[in-house]
Scaffold this motif. Structure first.
Motif, PDB file in Angstrom:
ATOM      1  N   TRP A 128       0.802  -1.218   0.000  1.00  0.00           N
ATOM      2  CA  TRP A 128       0.000   0.000   0.000  1.00  0.00           C
ATOM      3  C   TRP A 128       0.835   1.267   0.000  1.00  0.00           C
ATOM      4  O   TRP A 128       0.293   2.359   0.040  1.00  0.00           O
ATOM      5  CB  TRP A 128      -0.940   0.011   1.203  1.00  0.00           C
ATOM      6  N   THR A 129       2.148   1.149   0.004  1.00  0.00           N
ATOM      7  CA  THR A 129       2.969   2.357  -0.094  1.00  0.00           C
ATOM      8  C   THR A 129       3.325   2.561  -1.564  1.00  0.00           C
ATOM      9  O   THR A 129       3.339   1.613  -2.338  1.00  0.00           O
ATOM     10  CB  THR A 129       4.266   2.218   0.694  1.00  0.00           C
ATOM     11  N   ILE A 133       8.362   4.810  -4.215  1.00  0.00           N
ATOM     12  CA  ILE A 133       9.093   4.965  -2.970  1.00  0.00           C
ATOM     13  C   ILE A 133       9.767   3.665  -2.581  1.00  0.00           C
ATOM     14  O   ILE A 133      10.913   3.643  -2.137  1.00  0.00           O
ATOM     15  CB  ILE A 133       8.121   5.450  -1.868  1.00  0.00           C
ATOM     16  N   TYR A 136      12.760   3.341  -4.655  1.00  0.00           N
ATOM     17  CA  TYR A 136      13.794   4.262  -4.189  1.00  0.00           C
ATOM     18  C   TYR A 136      14.505   3.698  -2.967  1.00  0.00           C
ATOM     19  O   TYR A 136      15.735   3.804  -2.837  1.00  0.00           O
ATOM     20  CB  TYR A 136      13.164   5.613  -3.872  1.00  0.00           C
ATOM     21  N   LEU A 140      18.739   3.038  -2.027  1.00  0.00           N
ATOM     22  CA  LEU A 140      19.515   3.332  -0.815  1.00  0.00           C
ATOM     23  C   LEU A 140      20.254   2.094  -0.321  1.00  0.00           C
ATOM     24  O   LEU A 140      21.385   2.175   0.148  1.00  0.00           O
ATOM     25  CB  LEU A 140      18.600   3.828   0.310  1.00  0.00           C
ATOM     26  N   TYR A 177      10.036  -7.627  -5.200  1.00  0.00           N
ATOM     27  CA  TYR A 177       9.570  -6.879  -4.046  1.00  0.00           C
ATOM     28  C   TYR A 177       8.219  -6.229  -4.324  1.00  0.00           C
ATOM     29  O   TYR A 177       7.325  -6.237  -3.495  1.00  0.00           O
ATOM     30  CB  TYR A 177      10.594  -5.820  -3.672  1.00  0.00           C
TER      31      TYR A 177
ATOM     32  N   TYR B  22       9.982  -5.542   4.987  1.00  0.00           N
ATOM     33  CA  TYR B  22      10.003  -4.328   5.796  1.00  0.00           C
ATOM     34  C   TYR B  22      11.345  -3.600   5.833  1.00  0.00           C
ATOM     35  O   TYR B  22      11.372  -2.398   6.085  1.00  0.00           O
ATOM     36  CB  TYR B  22       9.504  -4.632   7.218  1.00  0.00           C
ATOM     37  N   ILE B  25      11.579  -0.366   3.886  1.00  0.00           N
ATOM     38  CA  ILE B  25      10.693   0.686   4.379  1.00  0.00           C
ATOM     39  C   ILE B  25      11.236   1.292   5.667  1.00  0.00           C
ATOM     40  O   ILE B  25      11.222   2.513   5.857  1.00  0.00           O
ATOM     41  CB  ILE B  25       9.276   0.111   4.572  1.00  0.00           C
ATOM     42  N   LEU B  28      14.101   3.523   4.800  1.00  0.00           N
ATOM     43  CA  LEU B  28      13.603   4.760   4.201  1.00  0.00           C
ATOM     44  C   LEU B  28      13.126   5.748   5.265  1.00  0.00           C
ATOM     45  O   LEU B  28      13.485   6.931   5.252  1.00  0.00           O
ATOM     46  CB  LEU B  28      12.445   4.392   3.278  1.00  0.00           C
ATOM     47  N   THR B 197      -6.555   5.126  -2.948  1.00  0.00           N
ATOM     48  CA  THR B 197      -5.143   4.745  -2.857  1.00  0.00           C
ATOM     49  C   THR B 197      -4.552   4.482  -4.237  1.00  0.00           C
ATOM     50  O   THR B 197      -3.419   4.866  -4.511  1.00  0.00           O
ATOM     51  CB  THR B 197      -4.973   3.476  -2.005  1.00  0.00           C
ATOM     52  N   ASP B 201      -1.490   6.693  -5.963  1.00  0.00           N
ATOM     53  CA  ASP B 201      -0.214   6.018  -6.186  1.00  0.00           C
ATOM     54  C   ASP B 201       0.149   5.892  -7.658  1.00  0.00           C
ATOM     55  O   ASP B 201       1.273   5.567  -7.999  1.00  0.00           O
ATOM     56  CB  ASP B 201      -0.276   4.621  -5.550  1.00  0.00           C
ATOM     57  N   VAL B 233      12.884  13.571  -0.046  1.00  0.00           N
ATOM     58  CA  VAL B 233      12.103  12.490  -0.636  1.00  0.00           C
ATOM     59  C   VAL B 233      11.690  11.503   0.445  1.00  0.00           C
ATOM     60  O   VAL B 233      10.538  11.074   0.511  1.00  0.00           O
ATOM     61  CB  VAL B 233      12.923  11.738  -1.713  1.00  0.00           C
ATOM     62  N   ASN B 234      12.647  11.158   1.314  1.00  0.00           N
ATOM     63  CA  ASN B 234      12.325  10.218   2.390  1.00  0.00           C
ATOM     64  C   ASN B 234      11.239  10.782   3.293  1.00  0.00           C
ATOM     65  O   ASN B 234      10.342  10.057   3.721  1.00  0.00           O
ATOM     66  CB  ASN B 234      13.553   9.927   3.246  1.00  0.00           C
ATOM     67  N   SER B 237       7.957  10.609   1.602  1.00  0.00           N
ATOM     68  CA  SER B 237       7.547   9.211   1.527  1.00  0.00           C
ATOM     69  C   SER B 237       7.025   8.715   2.862  1.00  0.00           C
ATOM     70  O   SER B 237       6.026   7.996   2.921  1.00  0.00           O
ATOM     71  CB  SER B 237       8.722   8.335   1.117  1.00  0.00           C
ATOM     72  N   LEU B 240       3.589   9.972   3.455  1.00  0.00           N
ATOM     73  CA  LEU B 240       2.667   9.265   2.571  1.00  0.00           C
ATOM     74  C   LEU B 240       2.388   7.857   3.100  1.00  0.00           C
ATOM     75  O   LEU B 240       1.255   7.368   3.076  1.00  0.00           O
ATOM     76  CB  LEU B 240       3.272   9.185   1.177  1.00  0.00           C
ATOM     77  N   LEU B 241       3.451   7.240   3.611  1.00  0.00           N
ATOM     78  CA  LEU B 241       3.333   5.903   4.180  1.00  0.00           C
ATOM     79  C   LEU B 241       2.338   5.900   5.331  1.00  0.00           C
ATOM     80  O   LEU B 241       1.450   5.058   5.423  1.00  0.00           O
ATOM     81  CB  LEU B 241       4.705   5.469   4.675  1.00  0.00           C
ATOM     82  N   THR B 244      -1.215   6.287   4.004  1.00  0.00           N
ATOM     83  CA  THR B 244      -1.779   5.089   3.378  1.00  0.00           C
ATOM     84  C   THR B 244      -2.056   4.018   4.422  1.00  0.00           C
ATOM     85  O   THR B 244      -3.085   3.341   4.344  1.00  0.00           O
ATOM     86  CB  THR B 244      -0.869   4.502   2.278  1.00  0.00           C
ATOM     87  N   VAL B 248      -5.565   2.256   4.968  1.00  0.00           N
ATOM     88  CA  VAL B 248      -5.721   0.811   4.909  1.00  0.00           C
ATOM     89  C   VAL B 248      -6.388   0.303   6.177  1.00  0.00           C
ATOM     90  O   VAL B 248      -7.291  -0.528   6.134  1.00  0.00           O
ATOM     91  CB  VAL B 248      -4.352   0.128   4.741  1.00  0.00           C
TER      92      VAL B 248
END
Lengths: 296, 607
Positions: A128-129, A133, A136, A140, A177, B22, B25, B28, B197, B201, B233-234, B237, B240-241, B244, B248
């Motif tokens: 859902w993200t 991103i 990206y 990293l 992924y 994970y 994420i 990030l 969503t 996106d 950007v991070n 993001s 936004l995470l 969302t 959800v």
């Protein structure tokens, strides 16, 4: 006489009912169908027409019926690109299947009951993200002085940073992924319905673990496997952003090729390529569905 | 015992998968708090990237655009999709089974094909690319999802309640609004959240159908990721995470049979707040004149924009393109209404030939004589009727002084096996051929098939050594140490030379591309009058100097020179000596020959 009247009355009622039925049906279904016809089917049909046209000197479209675009798309350099795309999509799909099956099986059957729905949601949340991103984040992790290399060097496992980013592996990781949840969900749905007594029966009858898995579990969860394969394969085949960002634009896929036709102002050729891609997807889908329907 | 080991094995495998899901994420989010511009080394905790992201106007505007688009698409798709789902479950007709496969198409057909087809369609009917085209496309691809979700809910819902209502004397409308709709509400809401969503996106389809004023958040993030300079950007993001995940969570609540009151309340609040934010934001400043700027990233300083807005009571909307060809493709659709564009030299020729730009009123350009005469009357627009030079530079070699012992003053270094995987090239046909043609001693505007063939051979040979083709982030690749040698533009590289002591820039002895980027007014401009005012404004010496000092791009403005930072003025990377410049060549439009270049380029990329 009275007979006739009665008839016309029932006719009239039936007629009226019929009209209302149609009026309701059309007013309910009409907006959606109209929208799809106009803004989805319409564009596809125009693209079909364009695919037989020709590119002008400055990228305008000259309407002249010819198969040139389709002939051009059979050139060996393009075949190489299709081959690469299919290959990458196949590997992505297989990797997804390989990774997803154990976790889907665990969530659906082995995990404590009260945890199942939580575990499933947890597996889907990353989906859902924003997919940009997520891609990206992998940049990293994968760059030469990125986290993975830094970690490996500090742990004294390597001396020279590994080449991770801008390789086919990076593209594969990014695709796997991104598509993983599309595999986990259908697998979970069909494994959950699995009657575990059948597995016990197979074991009791002398089958070992491996043959039980391949001869009982897999056939019984075939629908989930096929759905997952379809849901993962299609987007992987048409991807172009992942190969750009993680592959360093070194090798292009069908998606990039189509995108380039827009930028190089060759709409007719881009249209032909789009149709080939769609046809490819439909054919593979048809094969997949037939394979899935056979045993029933 | 065996059972235990199987369980354990499955547990470990699942744990690994969760880790795989994970880890990126977490990284990030963690690095959005990192007090360093370089995104891979931890330097301490900070909130500053959240602050700068919030202050970054293009980010905030893109969030607003995304919210407007998502809200409109959600409302339309949910309403008409729900009606269709009702028809499909409650009515039996051949019509339905005949048409319903249509709704599977958006899931089956690859997104890129949908985007490509849709923009062709809009082009044919001359529909201006903008909010409406984006919403139309988003509704078209998300309708199916509404239908599937609502239909699933309906199928599991017995029709006895509706029948009972009818028996008790309710008419059809009453039954629908008092019985069907409330029963269906959880399904409808979770469908709406799904559409929201998806719309929020979507990148691929939006990138085709977006026009001026419709840079959505994903488009903005894409250009930030491509140029990838700061952890802003991070930060974006991470926010936004959070949003969302909240959405959800709410939608999960609604998938249950009896969602709690809390879920209803929070969903209502969320939707109302978002719509107010979106609609309030869009109508705030309609009385000011608006200038739509379509420009390269990091090309106009914040101060330049804000001072112009203040002085002329106008609003400037900035949008980013990443290649001349992409700019041309957008203009050629004829569906965009930018007022100012900034094409490079050879692209100006093409735009003039195709009648896509309009003449600029010269008499109003009182500041034109500030421009250094060397940059006026260039071959692509001999009388400067259509274009005014904005920046200039060269495309040479940027390198890591700490890794490359000798100064790489020849293109040959880009073919050196010792630097395998340490080389990055621009992702641009013409620049790659410029390198290869120059290495062979040919003109970089060669139209001879043999010379082009020979150059293509060099590029093919070179490809195994190349780590990446990238026209946006080459400076970052160099600074981060991913590569040691890049082909890049002197703008960003010149700035990096001043900022980092270990970075150098040379124009190879064989010669290289010299370019100017030029201000033009498209034929379809909405406010050409304001555009001319803007051009004359940026020709002012102070404005040009401030912009050049901030963005790092050399200015052709002679009068501005004395106000340029001395370290930049003295840097041969930014302002190379006359003798070096004489080795450089402008790219020229090659007409049909470009197709030969394109073909070779595709072939190189196909391997």
């Amino acid at each position: 006489m009275s007979n006739l009247r009665r008839n016309s009355l029932t006719d009239w009622i039936a007629d009226r009912y019929q009209n209302r039925f149609w009026a309701q049906l059309v007013s309910l279904l009409g907006p959606s169908l109209g929208w799809m016809a106009l803004f989805f089917i319409g564009p596809l049909l125009i693209m079909l027409v364009f695919s037989f046209a020709k590119r002008g000197v400055y990228g305008e479209v000259n309407y002249a019926f010819s198969f040139d675009n389709y002939l051009q798309s059979l050139k060996s350099i393009y075949i190489l690109i299709y081959w690469r795309s299919i290959w990458i999509a196949v590997v992505t799909t297989l990797l997804c299947l390989l990774i997803s099956y154990p976790i889907a099986y665990y969530i659906a059957i082995k995990a404590p009951k009260k945890w199942r729905s939580v575990l499933l949601v947890l597996a889907v949340v990353p989906f859902w993200t924003s997919f940009l991103i997520r891609t990206y984040a992998w940049i990293l992790l994968l760059r030469t002085e990125g986290l993975i290399n830094n970690f490996l060097i500090q742990a004294d496992l390597i001396n020279v940073p590994l080449k991770l980013l801008y390789t086919d592996w990076a593209v594969l990781i990014g695709l796997v992924y991104g598509e993983l949840p599309f595999m986990i969900l259908p697998l979970y749905a069909s494994i959950e319905k699995l009657d575990t007594r059948l597995l016990e029966a197979a074991m009791d009858l002398g089958a070992n673990r491996i043959s039980t898995f391949f001869q009982v579990t897999v056939p019984l969860t075939k629908v989930g496997i096929l759905t997952g394969i379809i849901l993962v394969f299609i987007p992987s085949l048409g991807c172009f952003v992942t190969s750009d960002l993680l592959g360093g634009s070194k090798s292009i896929m069908i998606g990039n090729l189509i995108q380039n036709q827009f930028i190089q102002r060759n709409q007719p050729f881009g249209s032909a390529l789009s149709f080939l891609l769609t046809a490819l997807v439909l054919i593979l889908l048809w094969i997949g569905l037939r394979a899935g329907a056979k045993p029933e | 015992m065996r059972k235990l080991s199987e369980n354990l094995w499955l547990k470990i495998a699942s744990l690994l998968v969760y880790f795989f899901l994970y880890a990126p994420i977490i990284v990030l989010v963690a690095f959005s708090f990192n007090d360093s511009k370089l995104s891979t080394v931890w330097k301490g905790f900070t909130w500053k990237w959240y602050v700068t992201a919030w202050q970054n106007r293009s980010i905030v505007e893109s969030v607003r655009t995304s919210l407007i688009v998502a809200t409109l698409s959600t409302v339309i798709a949910t309403i008409i999709g729900t009606l269709a789902a009702l028809a499909m479950v409650r009515y039996r007709s051949k019509l339905i089974s005949f048409f319903s496969p249509i709704f599977y198409l958006p899931i089956i057909i690859p997104e890129i094909v949908i985007g490509f087809a849709t923009v062709i369609f809009f082009g044919l009917f001359g529909l201006k690319l903008g909010l409406s085209t984006v919403v139309i496309a988003h509704v078209a691809f998300s309708l199916s999802y509404v239908i599937f979700v609502v239909r699933a809910r309906l199928a599991g819902m017995p029709s006895v309640f509706e029948q009972a209502a009818m028996d008790l004397g309710a008419n059809e409308l009453q039954t629908f609004f008092l019985v069907t709709l409330p029963l269906l509400a959880p399904g409808i809401i979770s469908a709406a959240l799904l559409v929201f969503t998806l719309s929020l996106d979507d990148y691929v389809i939006t990138s085709f159908v977006a026009g001026s004023g419709t840079t959505t958040l994903p488009l903005q993030i894409y250009s930030m990721v491509k140029t990838g300079v700061t952890p802003e950007v991070n930060a974006v993001s991470s926010i936004l995470l959070l949003v969302t995940i909240a959405l959800v969570f709410v939608s999960q609540q609604f998938e249950k049979d009896r969602p709690s009151k809390l879920a209803y309340i929070s969903a209502t609040i969320a939707i109302v707040a978002l719509s107010v934010f979106a609609i309030g934001g869009s109508t705030k400043e309609t009385n000011r004149r608006q200038l739509n700027l379509y420009i390269w990233s990091n090309y106009a300083s914040k101060q330049l924009i804000e001072d112009f807005e203040k002085r002329y009571n106008a609003k400037v909307r900035v949008e980013i393109f990443d290649s001349n060809e992409a700019l041309l493709a957008k203009l050629q659709t004829g569906l965009v209404d930018y007022d100012i564009i900034v094409p490079s030299d050879y692209m100006v020729t093409i735009l003039i030939k195709q009648g896509l730009v309009q003449p600029i009123e010269r008499e109003r350009l009182t500041n034109l004589n500030n421009i250094d005469p060397r940059f006026l009357g260039l071959p692509f627009d001999p009388e400067n009727r259509y274009s005014v030079p904005y920046t200039w530079g060269t495309s040479g070699i940027g390198y890591r002084k700490d890794k490359i012992a000798e100064i790489p003053d020849s293109w040959a270094v880009m073919m050196d096996n010792r630097y395998k995987d340490r080389i990055a090239m621009l992702n641009d046909v013409r620049e790659n051929f410029a390198f290869a043609l120059k290495l062979k001693g040919y003109s970089l505007n060669s139209t001879s098939p043999e010379e082009i063939e020979a150059a293509a051979k060099i590029l093919k040979e070179q490809k195994p050594l190349v780590r990446a083709y990238d026209s946006d982030a080459f400076t970052e690749l160099l600074v981060s140490g991913d590569v040691w040698l890049v082909q890049g533009y002197s703008g960003q590289l010149g700035k990096a030379v001043l900022e980092y002591s270990n970075i150098g820039y040379v124009i190879p002895k064989e010669g290289a591309t010299i370019w100017t980027d030029n201000i033009c007014i498209p034929k379809t401009a909405q406010d050409p009058d304001l555009a001319v005012t803007f051009i004359n404004y940026i020709l002012e010496a102070e404005v040009a100097a401030e912009n050049s000092n901030t963005t790092g791009y050399p200015t052709p403005n002679g009068a501005a020179r004395q106000m340029i930072k001395p370290e930049m003025l003295n840097s041969p990377a930014s302002y190379p000596p006359e003798a070096t410049l004489r080795r450089c060549e402008f790219l020229r439009d090659l007409g049909q020959t470009i197709q030969l270049y394109d073909l070779h380029w595709t072939e190189i990329k196909s391997q």
